[in-house]
Each structure stands twice: as structure tokens, then as C-alpha cells.
Scaffold this motif. Structure first.
Motif, PDB file in Angstrom:
ATOM      1  N   LEU A 156      41.392 -55.696  82.703  1.00 30.73           N
ATOM      2  CA  LEU A 156      40.386 -55.375  83.710  1.00 30.73           C
ATOM      3  C   LEU A 156      41.079 -55.163  85.063  1.00 30.73           C
TER       4      LEU A 156
ATOM      5  N   LEU B  56      33.837 -63.784  78.988  1.00 31.49           N
ATOM      6  CA  LEU B  56      33.474 -64.724  80.048  1.00 31.49           C
ATOM      7  C   LEU B  56      34.333 -65.980  79.958  1.00 31.49           C
ATOM      8  N   GLY B  57      34.414 -66.704  81.077  1.00 25.76           N
ATOM      9  CA  GLY B  57      35.172 -67.948  81.105  1.00 25.76           C
ATOM     10  C   GLY B  57      36.621 -67.778  81.506  1.00 25.76           C
ATOM     11  N   GLN B  58      37.025 -66.535  81.793  1.00 24.84           N
ATOM     12  CA  GLN B  58      38.403 -66.310  82.247  1.00 24.84           C
ATOM     13  C   GLN B  58      38.500 -66.784  83.707  1.00 24.84           C
ATOM     14  N   ALA B  59      39.007 -67.959  83.912  1.00 21.92           N
ATOM     15  CA  ALA B  59      39.151 -68.524  85.257  1.00 21.92           C
ATOM     16  C   ALA B  59      40.629 -68.762  85.528  1.00 21.92           C
TER      17      ALA B  59
ATOM     18  N   PRO C 170      42.074 -62.034  91.088  1.00 21.46           N
ATOM     19  CA  PRO C 170      42.693 -62.017  89.762  1.00 21.46           C
ATOM     20  C   PRO C 170      42.883 -60.614  89.212  1.00 21.46           C
TER      21      PRO C 170
ATOM     22  N   ILE D 144      32.641 -63.789  86.096  1.00 22.97           N
ATOM     23  CA  ILE D 144      33.445 -63.936  84.876  1.00 22.97           C
ATOM     24  C   ILE D 144      33.757 -65.405  84.603  1.00 22.97           C
ATOM     25  N   ALA D 145      34.120 -66.121  85.641  1.00 20.98           N
ATOM     26  CA  ALA D 145      34.546 -67.516  85.460  1.00 20.98           C
ATOM     27  C   ALA D 145      33.392 -68.429  85.072  1.00 20.98           C
TER      28      ALA D 145
ATOM     29  N   ALA E 277      42.835 -66.604  86.276  1.00 22.55           N
ATOM     30  CA  ALA E 277      43.729 -65.529  85.829  1.00 22.55           C
ATOM     31  C   ALA E 277      44.498 -64.957  87.016  1.00 22.55           C
TER      32      ALA E 277
ATOM     33  N   MET F 181      43.537 -60.406  83.392  1.00 19.74           N
ATOM     34  CA  MET F 181      42.113 -60.421  83.048  1.00 19.74           C
ATOM     35  C   MET F 181      41.864 -59.448  81.887  1.00 19.74           C
TER      36      MET F 181
END
Lengths: 187, 187
Positions: free
Chosen positions: A57, B159-162, A41, A94-95, B164, B169
């Protein structure tokens, strides 16, 4: 710039080939190629200004495809451990909000606590100015260190030791074991 | 073991030649050879047990002759920066109680704050289990980051960025500038 340590030709290779080649080019950990190259990602790093002042990022992975990761205790602020993450470990962290790392010795993606049960729930994740290091504030179950201590930094280096000869530089223990490593890793 | 990333022949070279060759073998930073090879106060690392349970500092420098150094604010616990030390930087830090690092980009020993005046007085120095990382609790003058922030970790990764895609990101700023970097580095 980490890439300053590389020859120019090496830098060109990194710019052209992305994560998959970056990780494999020097006999370094062979990541899951598909995961690194097609599913990452993360865009490649841009200019210094983009890295330092940007809102995206774009981790600056080193020649082995890794960034440095520092985990601190979210409550006490104590540094628990220093480890590394590849793109997959960072993306999973992160996920999921659970700490994943890349083991250089085992050459494998690694969920912290997967054997011992001593997981790390990430309270906050930060990235540094040039995006080659991340800081995780975590809730650590039991202890972070495979030796049984809460923190891997259980010995102090007394300051003022000057003129020491090889083998004379002393350490002092500061941390006690909080779990039995033999029992924790026998599971 | 960091050396697991090296081929066997490379490990043999490290064992035979010590710090000077270790730092030069791969086009890495060319340290002052005399300082590294004849004046280093550090003995070569021993077994895992000696590294982890011993009372002697025997840093496990990587193929570039470096250990990772994490500096935290002695008062707040905030991680200020992640950098590297070669044998000379580590020895000077221990001897003087002021933080010295090794700049990979400039390939030079570097006293933190030598240009900006933003020095770090070391309150406590620790080493980790396998002796390839050190933790400095410091009193930081002004700010540690060359961008003008107190800490290099001035952006959070939500957090929780899935799921992407590259470039999606996101980061969020958490830290403000505490000094003007243009003024600080113009001296």
C-alpha cells in the motif's frame, strides 16, 4: 494520474518532500508534521505498474495530502458517505478497524461518530487500482449522515432531464431520517 | 464546505465567475468554456440548508470544476470505480442514462467504455447531502477497471497492521481479471 493536474515544478516538490510538505504547500490542511513526515507508514507511490499490480500500500495522496474514501454498508451495500483521509486517518483506520477521516472544513483528523456515537466498524478495506481511493465496508451505528439519514445519498436525480435551465434540475427524496441530528450533535 | 480550503478571495472569484472560470482559475482542466458557462443546466449552490434539504440539483463543484462520482454494480452493490465529473459530464449522464466522466489526466470529457465497449448504463443516480458527490448504480459491461478487473478495488488492505514502516503495509489481491486490457484498449 492526479499529479497531471499539477505543473511540473509542483510534481518535483511532491517527489522530494513527501507527505508533510505535500499537505502544506498550497495552503491546504496543515497536518501534524511529525506524524506525516516521520511516522507515516506509507512509502511514496512508485510506477503505474507498481501502484496497480503491487502488494504494498503506497497511497497516492493528492496535493492536499488526501485520498477519497467511500464507505458502504457491509450488509446492504448502500453507499453511506464519501469523505477523505490523510495519511494519519488511513493509518489509524487500518490499525484500529474503526473509520477515521480528515475533515477538510475543520482541518482536523476525525473519528467517525466521535460526537454522535455513530461509529463505523470496518469489516473490509480495499484500495483502488491507482491507490488514490479506498473503499470501506462498514457496520454503521444509526446513520452516517449529519442530517440524520442512514446515508448521505438520500436524494435521487431523475434521469432523462435534458435541456434543463439553471435551477430546473430536479431531485427526489428517497431516504428518511433515522435519528435527530440536533440531539445527536448536542452532546 | 470544500470552499473552506480556499482563501476568501478565491471564494469570491468562484461566486462571481461560475463554472468556466472555476475550472480554469488554477491551471486545472480547461473545459469547453461555452459548454460550461452558457449551457450548464446547474444553478450555483445556495446555503447549506438549500443544498441539504432542497429539491434542486445545484452541484458543489470543487476548485477544478469537479464532483466525485462513485459507481456501484446495480446487482451486486460492489463499488466498481471512483472518478470525477465536470458539469458537462454530469449533465450528459443525467440526460442520456449512460455514464460520462471527466478525465483529469487527459483533461477531457469521457464516455465510459467509449474505447473498450465496457459502458455503464445508469440505473439510478443519487447526490449526497452537500452535493459534492454523486452515486451511480450501473449495469457494467465486462469490467470497469482499465487493468481488466470487474472493479478497480481488487486489493484488500488487511486490518490490524499497526506500527508498519514505510513499504511494509501489505495488500492482498481479491479480484481476478475478467477481460484482457491490452485487447480491449487496442481498438
Amino acid at each position: 494520474m492526479d499529479t497531471d493536474l499539477s505543473g511540473n515544478s509542483r510534481v518535483v516538490i511532491l517527489k522530494c518532500c513527501g507527505y508533510g510538505f505535500r499537505a502544506r504547500a498550497f495552503g491546504a490542511p496543515r497536518n501534524d508534521g511529525s506524524e506525516m513526515s516521520s511516522q507515516s507508514p506509507f512509502a511514496l507511490p512508485g510506477t503505474s505498474t507498481e501502484l496497480e499490480e503491487g502488494l504494498t500500500l503506497t497511497p497516492k495522496f493528492d496535493a492536499d495530502g488526501l485520498v477519497t474514501a467511500v464507505a458502504t454498508d457491509a450488509a446492504s451495500g448502500e453507499v453511506l458517505m464519501v469523505a477523505h483521509m490523510n495519511a494519519a486517518a488511513l493509518a489509524k483506520t487500518i490499525a484500529t478497524g474503526e473509520a477515521w477521516y480528515y475533515s477538510r472544513s475543520r482541518r482536523a483528523l476525525w473519528k467517525k461518530g466521535e460526537t454522535s456515537g455513530h461509529t463505523q466498524r470496518v469489516v473490509e478495506l480495499r484500495v483502488d487500482c491507482d491507490q488514490d481511493a479506498v473503499w470501506l465496508k462498514v457496520e454503521q451505528i444509526a446513520g452516517a449522515c449529519h442530517t440524520g439519514r442512514r446515508s448521505c445519498f438520500y436524494r435521487a436525480v431523475p434521469l432523462g432531464q435534458a435541456g434543463a435551465k439553471p435551477g430546473e434540475m430536479k431531485l427526489e427524496f428517497t431516504g428518511e431520517r433515522v435519528f435527530d441530528p440536533k440531539a445527536a450533535y448536542r452532546k
